[in-house]
Design a protein around this motif. Structure first.
Motif, mmCIF file in Angstrom:
data_model
loop_
_atom_site.group_PDB
_atom_site.id
_atom_site.type_symbol
_atom_site.label_atom_id
_atom_site.label_comp_id
_atom_site.label_asym_id
_atom_site.label_seq_id
_atom_site.Cartn_x
_atom_site.Cartn_y
_atom_site.Cartn_z
ATOM 1 N N TYR A 270 49.217 40.906 42.867
ATOM 2 C CA TYR A 270 48.841 41.663 44.076
ATOM 3 C C TYR A 270 48.593 40.682 45.206
ATOM 4 O O TYR A 270 48.553 39.469 44.985
ATOM 5 N N ALA A 271 48.411 41.231 46.417
ATOM 6 C CA ALA A 271 48.078 40.373 47.562
ATOM 7 C C ALA A 271 46.569 40.346 47.738
ATOM 8 O O ALA A 271 45.900 41.349 47.515
ATOM 9 N N LEU A 272 46.024 39.205 48.128
ATOM 10 C CA LEU A 272 44.583 39.128 48.388
ATOM 11 C C LEU A 272 44.224 40.010 49.575
ATOM 12 O O LEU A 272 45.000 40.123 50.524
ATOM 13 N N THR A 273 43.074 40.632 49.528
ATOM 14 C CA THR A 273 42.619 41.381 50.696
ATOM 15 C C THR A 273 42.180 40.384 51.761
ATOM 16 O O THR A 273 41.967 39.198 51.473
ATOM 17 N N ASP A 300 30.944 44.485 45.945
ATOM 18 C CA ASP A 300 30.787 45.516 44.939
ATOM 19 C C ASP A 300 31.508 45.165 43.655
ATOM 20 O O ASP A 300 32.444 44.379 43.661
ATOM 21 N N VAL A 301 31.088 45.826 42.624
ATOM 22 C CA VAL A 301 31.828 45.779 41.373
ATOM 23 C C VAL A 301 33.281 46.150 41.673
ATOM 24 O O VAL A 301 33.531 47.115 42.383
ATOM 25 N N GLY A 302 34.223 45.371 41.197
ATOM 26 C CA GLY A 302 35.627 45.691 41.412
ATOM 27 C C GLY A 302 36.190 45.227 42.734
ATOM 28 O O GLY A 302 37.340 45.487 43.051
ATOM 29 N N LYS A 305 35.842 39.602 43.070
ATOM 30 C CA LYS A 305 35.163 38.316 43.229
ATOM 31 C C LYS A 305 35.750 37.252 42.303
ATOM 32 O O LYS A 305 35.778 36.078 42.640
ATOM 33 N N THR A 306 36.209 37.708 41.126
ATOM 34 C CA THR A 306 36.631 36.721 40.127
ATOM 35 C C THR A 306 37.762 35.840 40.634
ATOM 36 O O THR A 306 37.750 34.625 40.440
ATOM 37 N N VAL A 307 38.712 36.440 41.302
ATOM 38 C CA VAL A 307 39.861 35.648 41.738
ATOM 39 C C VAL A 307 39.432 34.663 42.835
ATOM 40 O O VAL A 307 39.944 33.545 42.911
ATOM 41 N N PRO A 451 40.073 46.434 46.942
ATOM 42 C CA PRO A 451 41.499 46.127 46.809
ATOM 43 C C PRO A 451 42.328 47.391 47.018
ATOM 44 O O PRO A 451 41.881 48.490 46.695
ATOM 45 N N ALA A 452 43.529 47.209 47.543
ATOM 46 C CA ALA A 452 44.392 48.348 47.855
ATOM 47 C C ALA A 452 44.678 49.164 46.599
ATOM 48 O O ALA A 452 44.669 48.654 45.495
ATOM 49 N N ARG A 454 42.945 51.567 45.278
ATOM 50 C CA ARG A 454 41.821 52.128 44.531
ATOM 51 C C ARG A 454 41.641 53.610 44.861
ATOM 52 O O ARG A 454 41.734 54.012 46.016
ATOM 53 N N ASP A 555 35.856 45.304 32.313
ATOM 54 C CA ASP A 555 36.984 45.790 33.094
ATOM 55 C C ASP A 555 38.022 46.474 32.206
ATOM 56 O O ASP A 555 38.795 45.832 31.523
HETATM 57 P P1 ADP Z 1 34.393 41.974 40.590
HETATM 58 O O1 ADP Z 1 34.188 40.713 39.791
HETATM 59 O O2 ADP Z 1 34.148 41.769 42.033
HETATM 60 O O3 ADP Z 1 33.686 43.128 40.018
HETATM 61 P P2 ADP Z 1 37.031 41.641 39.677
HETATM 62 O O4 ADP Z 1 37.219 40.284 40.212
HETATM 63 O O5 ADP Z 1 36.720 41.776 38.232
HETATM 64 O O6 ADP Z 1 35.921 42.346 40.511
HETATM 65 O O7 ADP Z 1 38.283 42.501 40.077
HETATM 66 C C1 ADP Z 1 38.423 43.805 39.627
HETATM 67 C C2 ADP Z 1 39.891 44.137 39.397
HETATM 68 O O8 ADP Z 1 40.570 44.152 40.630
HETATM 69 C C3 ADP Z 1 40.590 43.136 38.513
HETATM 70 O O9 ADP Z 1 41.351 43.840 37.598
HETATM 71 C C4 ADP Z 1 41.457 42.346 39.480
HETATM 72 O O10 ADP Z 1 42.625 41.899 38.863
HETATM 73 C C5 ADP Z 1 41.736 43.355 40.562
HETATM 74 N N1 ADP Z 1 41.955 42.786 41.897
HETATM 75 C C6 ADP Z 1 41.276 41.770 42.462
HETATM 76 N N2 ADP Z 1 41.707 41.534 43.722
HETATM 77 C C7 ADP Z 1 42.674 42.449 43.974
HETATM 78 C C8 ADP Z 1 43.513 42.723 45.112
HETATM 79 N N3 ADP Z 1 43.434 42.011 46.234
HETATM 80 N N4 ADP Z 1 44.398 43.743 44.997
HETATM 81 C C9 ADP Z 1 44.478 44.467 43.867
HETATM 82 N N5 ADP Z 1 43.728 44.243 42.758
HETATM 83 C C10 ADP Z 1 42.828 43.250 42.809
#
Ligand code: ADP
Ligand code: MG
Length: 699
Positions: A270-273, A300-302, A305-307, A451-452, A454, A555
């Motif tokens: 996917y593309a980074l927001t 928020d959750v989801g 942040k991880t990436v 992220p887009a 959702r 997740d």
């Molecule tokens: P957080 O740690 O903030 O709760 P995560 O990093 O676990 O969120 O991300 C939640 C989900 O969203 C993961 O499955 C991840 O692959 C996905 N994701 C992250 N960034 C994007 C993005 N820009 N577009 C689409 N999906 C994304």
């Protein structure tokens, strides 16, 4: 060394007369101390209200239900008929307008006869009641003669107490402690004193404990504000000292040329927001500066942040250094690994996991590779900062979901490497004021967009008596191939104690849906938990009954339904976190909040907010408003956790002011020298922020 000037305030409360071992124990409990409290602890115990004894009506004018002070003549005593009678001891008194009965249960005859001889005049103060058509005061708070009345405070502080500790005893102790406050230098700068018009420290304490008006004890008033400012200034100064200490040696830069980051980004499906890009850029910028990074990434959750955390680790790996990612639970650590490993591999980064579960040879192996620099990113629980874990070149510590981050933990974490940068990830959006309080001048990045792709979550509140209907609905969802979380609260707060709710619900659902139901809870072993989670993710299990272990980080994007049982028992932040487990995939999701009736006012408001919005930042703000003096970070004290005096609402302005002042002080007087410096050191001791003082000595 504590300035000797402060010694009188650090004397034990047991040095006061009337405070013995029994009071010591009660005061420890009340003041939340593991040792005998000191006078300063007692003096910083703030009143909750006041009693106003100024009302001086005649007996006929006395307002029932209010505190009155009557001037009466004692007419007669009526002791109980026999020694074994349960009847109260009554004293009849009067003035020109009528009669009043003073009632003592188990009253001591000789004491009362001495206190109120027949024919004498007395001032009697207490709550007026009506009994059998006669005015009555049960156990008057005060009975004094003319002389005693002249000395009696007409406005008195009332304190939060604990079972067994009497208000009078606490007051007497405080009254003895007040005159022991030494003459202390003013630590607040003259400019701030002028601007705010604050009273001196000793004066503020005196007026709080010996109020002269009903307003004197209010948090908004100058006396309390002064003390709150002191406490906040001490906290901010300590944070700023740590921050100043964390400067990196000049020339050390922890971000490389971007080649690994580009590979990671290319590997993303996917593309980074925009906000992810901004956060990653801000972090890279921090890493490239010769100052240590202290950044909070909120989202928020989801929100993804991880990436962003992975990109930070990649930047560090580009320079041949290492990063560690520390999660609060094992499930979350493994979740991170699962997200991170495939992306990292494509970029050629070496990732490993270390938790309590990696033992023996496996652990030794990981430690050896870590020490040899063969691991670029170590993901794990607090196992990653244990003493025997040695990094070849740790440059970045990422801490997930850590709300409270004390001075000590920060130093421990950063002690693992030469110049460790710190990135904190938080899924509980913390209102700005609290960020300042806990993180001081930590920099902040926010991921506000989702992220887009959702889908929105449809959230409904349903009373428990419709449980069977809900189970039927779950059955239909299962037939349609959906994945359902069924969350049960823990009756005890500890994950390990009481599982009856979840276990019982599991049995009920299993009877109905058979093998399609699974159970996960905190008492299960890590591997067992993971296996159940994995079966859920693989659709081998369709309903996952869970305690709040799923709250953090898990997740499973295919899960689209969540039932939260006893939703009224959860806090807003927790509900929000739980619900964040769904609405992660491309399909629309539903969240059912099952509640037990009747709903209290607070619970009703919480359920309303959670239905209205999925914006974590708004939810955090509403939470702060709802709880008022409560706390957003999850402890039960009122006020700011870790703070005794400052209140998040009443003193929001002061938090910002104290922070600015702390930064200014350290800019102008980084070693806290001279008279002002001495005074500020005393302040740090008074509020137990002195753990930062040794830092002043170090280069
Ligand atoms: P957080 O740690 O903030 O709760 P995560 O990093 O676990 O969120 O991300 C939640 C989900 O969203 C993961 O499955 C991840 O692959 C996905 N994701 C992250 N960034 C994007 C993005 N820009 N577009 C689409 N999906 C994304
Ligand atoms: Mg996460």
């Amino acid at each position: 060394m504590r300035p000797p000037l402060l010694n009188p305030l650090f004397a034990p409360v047991t040095s006061l007369s009337g405070v013995g071992p029994k009071q010591d124990k009660l005061l420890r409990y009340l003041l939340d101390r593991s040792d005998t409290p000191r006078l300063v602890d007692l003096l910083l115990h703030m009143p909750s209200s006041v009693i106003d004894r100024r009302a001086r009506p005649t007996i006929s004018e006395a307002a029932v239900g209010s505190v009155v002070t009557l001037k009466v003549t004692i007419d007669r005593h009526r002791p109980p008929p026999s020694r074994h009678s349960r009847a109260p001891y009554l004293v009849y008194a009067s003035d020109a307008t009528g009669d009043v009965v003073l009632t003592y249960f188990r009253g001591d005859r000789s004491y009362l006869e001495k206190l109120m001889p027949i024919g004498s005049e007395r001032y009697v103060s207490g709550t007026a009641q009506m009994f059998d058509g006669t005015l009555q005061i049960v156990h008057p708070d005060r009975v004094v003669d003319e002389k005693g009345f002249a000395a009696m405070p007409l406005i008195e502080a009332v304190y939060p107490l604990t079972d067994g500790l009497m208000l009078g005893a606490l007051r007497r102790a405080v009254a003895q402690a007040l005159p022991k406050i030494p003459r202390m230098p003013e630590w607040i700068s003259p400019e701030v004193m002028r601007r705010t018009g604050f009273p001196a420290f000793a004066e503020a304490l005196n007026r709080i404990h010996m109020p002269q008006t009903l307003q004197d004890i209010l948090p908004e008033q100058p006396f309390w504000c002064r003390l709150a400012y002191d406490e906040l200034l001490a906290g901010q100064l300590a944070l700023a000292l740590v921050r100043a200490q964390l400067r990196r040696p000049a020339g050390v830069r922890n971000a490389g040329d971007g080649h690994l980051r580009r590979k990671v980004i290319d590997a993303l499906p996917y593309a980074l927001t925009a906000s992810q890009q901004q956060a990653a850029a801000a972090i890279a910028n921090d890493l490239a500066k010769p100052l240590r990074m202290l950044r909070l990434l909120q989202g928020d959750v989801g929100s993804g942040k991880t990436v962003v955390a992975l990109l930070a680790a990649a930047a560090v790996a580009e320079t041949g250094k290492q990063a560690a990612l520390m999660a609060p639970t094992e499930i979350l650590a493994r979740q991170h690994l699962k997200t991170i490993a495939p992306l990292a591999e494509r970029a050629g980064m070496r990732v490993a996991i270390l938790t309590g579960r990696e033992k023996g040879k496996k652990r030794k192996d990981i430690l050896a590779r870590l020490a040899a620099g063969e691991i670029d990113l170590l993901v794990g629980t607090h196992a990653v900062i244990q003493d025997d874990v040695i990094y070849k070149a740790l440059a970045l510590a990422i801490v997930d979901e850590q709300h409270r981050f004390g001075v000590r933990e920060r130093l421990a974490l950063t002690g693992k490497g030469d110049a460790v940068d710190v990135l904190v990830l938080s899924a509980t959006p913390i209102p700005r004021t609290l960020v300042l309080t806990y993180f001081g001048d930590m920099d902040i990045s926010e991921l506000r967009e989702k992220p887009a792709g959702r889908q929105p979550i449809d959230t409904r509140a349903v009373p428990m008596d419709r449980l069977n209907e809900m189970i039927d609905a779950v059955g239909r969802a299962l037939d349609a191939g959906k994945l359902v979380y069924w969350i049960c609260p823990l009756v005890e707060e500890s994950e390990t104690i009481d599982l009856t709710d979840a276990e019982q619900r599991f049995k009920v659902l299993q009877q109905r849906f058979g093998e399609r139901v699974g159970l996960v809870h905190g008492r299960m072993k890590g591997a067992e938990k993971d296996r159940v989670m994995a079966r859920f993710a693989a659709h081998e299990i369709n309903v996952l009954v869970a305690t709040t272990v799923v709250e953090v980080g898990v997740d499973v994007p295919d899960a689209t339904i969540m039932v939260i049982e006893n939703a009224e028992r959860f806090g807003l932040a927790q509900l929000h976190q739980l619900r964040g487990r769904i609405g992660r995939g491309k399909e629309a999701s539903t969240c059912i909040l099952l509640y037990k009736e009747p709903l209290g006012e607070m619970s009703a408001s919480r359920l309303r907010v959670i239905r209205e919005t999925t914006d974590g930042f708004r939810i955090a703000e509403e939470d702060l408003k709802l709880r008022g003096e409560g706390d957003v970070l999850g402890t039960r004290q009122s006020g700011l956790p870790g703070y005794r005096i400052a209140r998040p609402l009443a003193h929001a302005q002061l938090i910002a002011q104290a922070r600015e002042e702390a930064v200014r002080i350290l800019r102008e007087n980084p070693k806290l020298q001279g008279e002002q410096g001495e005074a500020l050191r005393a302040l740090l001791y008074l509020f137990e922020r002195d753990e930062a003082i040794p830092l002043l000595g170090a280069g």
